[in-house]
Motif scaffolding. Sequence first.
Motif, PDB file in Angstrom:
ATOM      1  N   TYR A 272       2.415  -3.351  -5.899  1.00  0.00           N
ATOM      2  CA  TYR A 272       3.668  -3.939  -6.390  1.00  0.00           C
ATOM      3  C   TYR A 272       4.848  -3.020  -6.078  1.00  0.00           C
ATOM      4  O   TYR A 272       5.938  -3.488  -5.727  1.00  0.00           O
ATOM      5  CB  TYR A 272       3.572  -4.185  -7.890  1.00  0.00           C
ATOM      6  N   LYS A 275       5.641  -3.548  -2.452  1.00  0.00           N
ATOM      7  CA  LYS A 275       6.287  -4.853  -2.270  1.00  0.00           C
ATOM      8  C   LYS A 275       7.754  -4.800  -2.680  1.00  0.00           C
ATOM      9  O   LYS A 275       8.632  -5.283  -1.950  1.00  0.00           O
ATOM     10  CB  LYS A 275       5.543  -5.909  -3.092  1.00  0.00           C
ATOM     11  N   GLN A 276       8.040  -4.216  -3.846  1.00  0.00           N
ATOM     12  CA  GLN A 276       9.416  -4.129  -4.322  1.00  0.00           C
ATOM     13  C   GLN A 276      10.247  -3.187  -3.454  1.00  0.00           C
ATOM     14  O   GLN A 276      11.426  -3.441  -3.189  1.00  0.00           O
ATOM     15  CB  GLN A 276       9.434  -3.649  -5.780  1.00  0.00           C
TER      16      GLN A 276
END
Length: 296
Positions: A272, A275-276
Motif C-alpha cells: 500500500y 501504491k500510494q
Amino acid sequence: MIYMHFESPPTPHFISAGEALYRRGDRHKKRSSIGVFDMLFVVSGRLYLMEENQHYIIDENQLLILSPDKIHQGYKLCDSETKFYWLHMGCAGSYYESEHLHPAKKIVNKSLFRDTMFYITLPKYIQLTEEKGKLLRSFIEPLLMFSINKYSNATEKFRTRLNPLQQQQHFLNILNLLNTDSKFSNAPDDLAAEIMQYMQNHYHTSFTMQDLARKFNFHPVHMIRCMKNSYHVTPIQALTTIRLEKGKELLLTTAMSVQDISEAVGFSSCSYFIKQFKAAYHTTPSQFRQEIQSHF
C-alpha cells in the motif's frame, strides 16, 4: 493558478544560484527528480519548459518554480537569446501544490516551548510587475555563484561576498516578496490546526477517523469539513501526505529497506505504501532512491 504551500518551520532554505545565457536554438536539459526546488526567473528572452505533462512559456519578468520530485525539460528551442537566473532551494518540511490559495492557518501549540507552525505560499508560475521584477533581481544577484554561457560553452564560478547567514537573509527577502499568503498568516482555525499537529506528531501510529473523533470530541463530518476549509484535504488525505513525505525523507537519509520504511511511517502494508508513493510521485520508492543517488 497553482500555489506551492510550504509548512514552516523549517523554512525553505537557499542552496545555490546562478545565471544562464542561452543562444537562439538552445534548449533546457532534461532532469528528473533532482531533489531540490528549481526557481527560474527570465531576465530577457523566452524559455519553453515542461514539467511532467504541463507546458510553460516563461517570458521576461516571469517566474516558474519546478518541483524536486518531477521530470522537467525544455520542450522547444529558444527562439531568441535568453538570459535567466536559476535558484536552488531546499525544504526539510512538508509541502504540497494546490489550485487554492491556502489560508495559511496558524497551527496552535499550547506549550510555550514549541514552535508555532505556519505556511509560506508561493506561486508556482507568475508574471511579476516590472517593479517587482527589478526588486527580485536585486535580491538574487548577490546570491549568484555560477554563470553558464552557451556561446562559450563554459561555466564560470563566482566567489560570493555573502556569508551563509547573509545568503539566507537575502533568500528570505525573496520568499517574502513572492509569498502570496501573508495576509492570512494569523487566521485562526484551532480545530483543523490541532488535527494537523496531532497527525504530524503521531503519523507513525495506526488510527482512524473514529479515533480522531474520540480524541477531539467532534463528529467526523465536522472534522472533515474543518480540514477541507483550512487545508483543502480530508484528515486521511493529509495523513497520507505526511506519511509519504516522511517516507521520502527516510529514503534519502537512511539505508532502511522499503518494507521497514513503510512500517516506520505508519502504513499498514508495504504494497500500500508503494501504491500510494507511486500515485503521488509517479515513481516507486526504490526507483526514487536510485534516481536521487545517481545524481551524487
